[in-house]
Write an enzyme that holds these catalytic residues in place. Sequence first.
Site, PDB file in Angstrom:
ATOM      1  N   HIS A 123      19.287   0.501  -1.323  1.00  9.12           N
ATOM      2  CA  HIS A 123      17.852   0.768  -1.168  1.00  9.12           C
ATOM      3  C   HIS A 123      17.089  -0.475  -0.724  1.00  9.12           C
ATOM      4  O   HIS A 123      16.299  -0.419   0.230  1.00  9.12           O
ATOM      5  CB  HIS A 123      17.281   1.291  -2.487  1.00  9.12           C
ATOM      6  CG  HIS A 123      15.814   1.586  -2.418  1.00  9.12           C
ATOM      7  ND1 HIS A 123      15.303   2.686  -1.761  1.00  9.12           N
ATOM      8  CD2 HIS A 123      14.734   0.906  -2.906  1.00  9.12           C
ATOM      9  CE1 HIS A 123      13.985   2.673  -1.855  1.00  9.12           C
ATOM     10  NE2 HIS A 123      13.617   1.605  -2.533  1.00  9.12           N
TER      11      HIS A 123
ATOM     12  N   CYS B 259       0.822  -1.207   0.000  1.00 10.80           N
ATOM     13  CA  CYS B 259       0.000   0.000   0.000  1.00 10.80           C
ATOM     14  C   CYS B 259       0.858   1.260   0.000  1.00 10.80           C
ATOM     15  O   CYS B 259       0.379   2.339  -0.367  1.00 10.80           O
ATOM     16  CB  CYS B 259      -0.944   0.004   1.198  1.00 10.80           C
ATOM     17  SG  CYS B 259      -0.100  -0.119   2.799  1.00 10.80           S
TER      18      CYS B 259
END
Length: 417
Positions: A95, A50
């Site tokens: 990352h 989400c």
Amino acid sequence: MQLYALGLNHHTAPLSIRERVAFRPEGLEQALQDLTRARKVPEAAILSTCNRTEVYFATEEPQHAADWLARFHALALDEISPYLYTHPQREAVRHVFRVASGLDSMVLGEPQILGQVKEAARRAEDAGTMGTLLHKLFQNTFAVAKEVRSTTAIGANIVSMAAAAVHLTERIFERVSDQHVLFIGAGEMIELCAAHFAGAQPKSMTVANRTETRAAELADRFGAQTLRLDAMGEALSRFDVVVSCTAAPLPIVGLGMVERAVKMRRHRPMVMVDLAVPRDIEPEVGKLDDVFLYTVDDLAQVVDAGLESRQQAVLEAEEIITSRVDGFLHWMQARDVVPTIRALRSHAEGLRHAELERALRLLARGDDPQQVLEALSHGLTNKLVHGPTRYLNQTEGEQLAEASRLVQRLFNLHPDD
């Protein structure tokens, strides 16, 4: 072949953009196969939650992934390009390590993201798009995340209002998993709270909001139910925990409503968390014996207590990640040298085989074995040093000194000796 991470998240894109590029779990395998079909991107994995949609991939043409992402979702690239980031190689590895460790999450240090990264890797494996590079990347990612969690306090302290809401609830109820939770509102703060409570796996979650479509979207994301706002008074007694955060100018949960709910619950306790400013719940509710009402100020005290410790943990986690990124890139560099090593060994083996064949012919002819061995050794030596000698002889000017130093290092030579 280079590694890249392409995507957008809650830092770079609003929900209205994130939801347009999200992938449904049942469609991930098809999406991965579509991305890798043209072979411009031979390895790929997709993480879609989400809060983020990210593609981890190996390629020589990184722009192809951005073009594909827009095309797959029937969007123009310029609609999403302002929100996209592309991390090459070192930044990509760093990352994904940070994401899996919870350092890039909306809720700092939240543990659910590691399971989501593992699921992304599993789906890439099932789709047949997990090659050697990504397989090694994810292996290292899981190891780094485990190290960060086991050696730092990244997840040990409360640093968000949403986490504090769960923490205070746990003070009253032994297990959140036995409770029914009602969220009033459907904004960003309620979304954060829903994510935290979902991690505690309550018996049920329900969303009540003035805009029913928005309530349905949020409920669908977390497997919750919906409730009409005008039906809240009748249903309030069903809930053990109520978390409210709306933009209403006046309280929407009054003292009389809660008194009736408590009476119907036969004085079983209720936890009520009011995150709204101005308040959603009348302050007098907090005076009821069976209601534990917490406001923004109460939660802020819990958050402040955990910030200093968590910030130190972040510094420790970043140090671990930096070290592990260097280790992974060293593996990649060593892997890039493998074809050269194989070619060198093959070349040397070819020279050895040719000289051996020549020596065997001379021995079969009856030549002196001592002379044959001498010729064999001289032949091998001449052929092995031919390449470096020719390289030195053909190098001129300022490059000659560097060429000389290179050959000295390769063969461990010490001319001064």
